[in-house]
Design an enzyme around this catalytic site. Sequence first.
Site, short mmCIF file in Angstrom:
data_model
loop_
_atom_site.label_atom_id
_atom_site.label_comp_id
_atom_site.label_asym_id
_atom_site.label_seq_id
_atom_site.Cartn_x
_atom_site.Cartn_y
_atom_site.Cartn_z
N HIS A 51 0.83 -1.20 0.00
CA HIS A 51 0.00 0.00 0.00
C HIS A 51 0.87 1.26 0.00
O HIS A 51 2.09 1.20 0.22
CB HIS A 51 -0.93 -0.01 1.21
CG HIS A 51 -2.00 -1.05 1.11
ND1 HIS A 51 -3.00 -1.19 2.05
CD2 HIS A 51 -2.24 -2.01 0.17
CE1 HIS A 51 -3.82 -2.18 1.70
NE2 HIS A 51 -3.38 -2.69 0.57
N GLU A 53 1.18 3.71 2.09
CA GLU A 53 1.87 4.02 3.34
C GLU A 53 3.18 3.21 3.46
O GLU A 53 4.20 3.73 3.92
CB GLU A 53 0.97 3.71 4.53
CG GLU A 53 -0.33 4.51 4.55
CD GLU A 53 -1.49 3.77 3.90
OE1 GLU A 53 -2.59 3.83 4.44
OE2 GLU A 53 -1.27 3.13 2.84
N ALA A 155 -19.58 11.12 -28.10
CA ALA A 155 -19.16 12.33 -28.80
C ALA A 155 -20.31 12.78 -29.68
O ALA A 155 -20.91 11.96 -30.39
CB ALA A 155 -17.92 12.04 -29.65
N SER A 169 -19.97 8.37 -38.74
CA SER A 169 -19.63 9.02 -37.47
C SER A 169 -18.13 9.25 -37.28
O SER A 169 -17.70 9.63 -36.20
CB SER A 169 -20.14 8.17 -36.30
OG SER A 169 -19.54 6.88 -36.32
N SER A 222 -27.92 -9.65 -28.44
CA SER A 222 -28.91 -10.60 -27.95
C SER A 222 -29.13 -11.80 -28.88
O SER A 222 -29.49 -12.88 -28.43
CB SER A 222 -30.25 -9.89 -27.70
OG SER A 222 -30.75 -9.34 -28.90
#
Length: 369
Positions: A51, A53, A155, A169, A222
């Site tokens: 970690h 620390e 966008a 696009s 699907s």
Amino acid sequence: MDDELYMRQALALACLAEGDTSPNPMVGAVIVSADGEVVGEGYHHKAGQPHAEINALKEAKKLARGGTIYVTLEPCSHFGRTGPCCEAIIAAGLKRVVAAVEDPNPKVAGNGFKRLRDAGIEVIVGVCAEEARLLNEKFFHWIVTGRPFVSMKYAMTLDGKIATRTGDSKWITGEDARAYGHYLRKAHDCILVGKNTVLADDPELTTRLVEGRNPLRIVLDSNCEIPMTAKIFDGEAETLLVTGTCLPGAKQAKAEALQALPKVEVLQLPAVNGKLPVALLLQELAGRNLTSILVEGGSTVHGDFLEAGLVDRIYAFIAPKLIGGKEALTPVGGKGFALMEDCYVLKETETLPLGADILLTGRVERNKC
């Protein structure tokens, strides 16, 4: 001692690991000696590794004794894949701990602060708290709600179109905005699109424009209509194809063939009227310790997630262009609301210029206006 200055330094360190620590939070730590000198810095690099620390203490060594540690999240007090940071802080002889926020994880949740205070260490909580919460909003949401944090990204042109009436696009936004979009992919565990996006654009859905790991690629299909030659099945990143449970024979055989491809998994869920249950999918992802998902799905998929009340943040890239035409796609499909007072509202909004384009982001508020 300037607590806010050192905490911002710790926050900057935490950001260095964005996209790498999940399902753990991003954490940074700075140690200041009793003489007021920065003697140790560290951040959490990856789940399972030391970690923040511990990394800061390794750098500070004996100079930590009598000093202050600034940490962006409450130090842990339990044994996981690493030892408790509280005990390391106590053993190092630190006299003061300044933390930004309490850890919402039930395994910590104030226990770290209690252990430190019981050991006679002064503990201060709340310095740069809002910045720290925003830094780990995905982790906090996952811990508190039990489901992944959902960001929706698109966008659009100035007149609110994501494609022309013919479906073209590429490209609405410029290079800066597209690179930032890839940064968002890196910052999330998963990226999700729908079948129509794959059929129209054949995207790779990788982070090739920035450095960082690729997210899990998820496609909603699907009826298993996406061709096996699509780029998402190229083995460049892990891919999850979500399809229906009652496929006809040929489609079921195709699903099984896709399952056999490298880095491809097929998940079959019950579809209703051609729509896959996105809430059930999020439960499945949560069970896999996936804490966040970036939805780049197109108009239909965006509408499904919003109507299900499952969107937590919006990233809208706006280009100074006009397409026009009532048949041109807008970012969000579905039925939509009948009254303005019922609409979703973005809170805590921010804007960022990206070349000629603008990014608008904010948290989704589900209450009425």
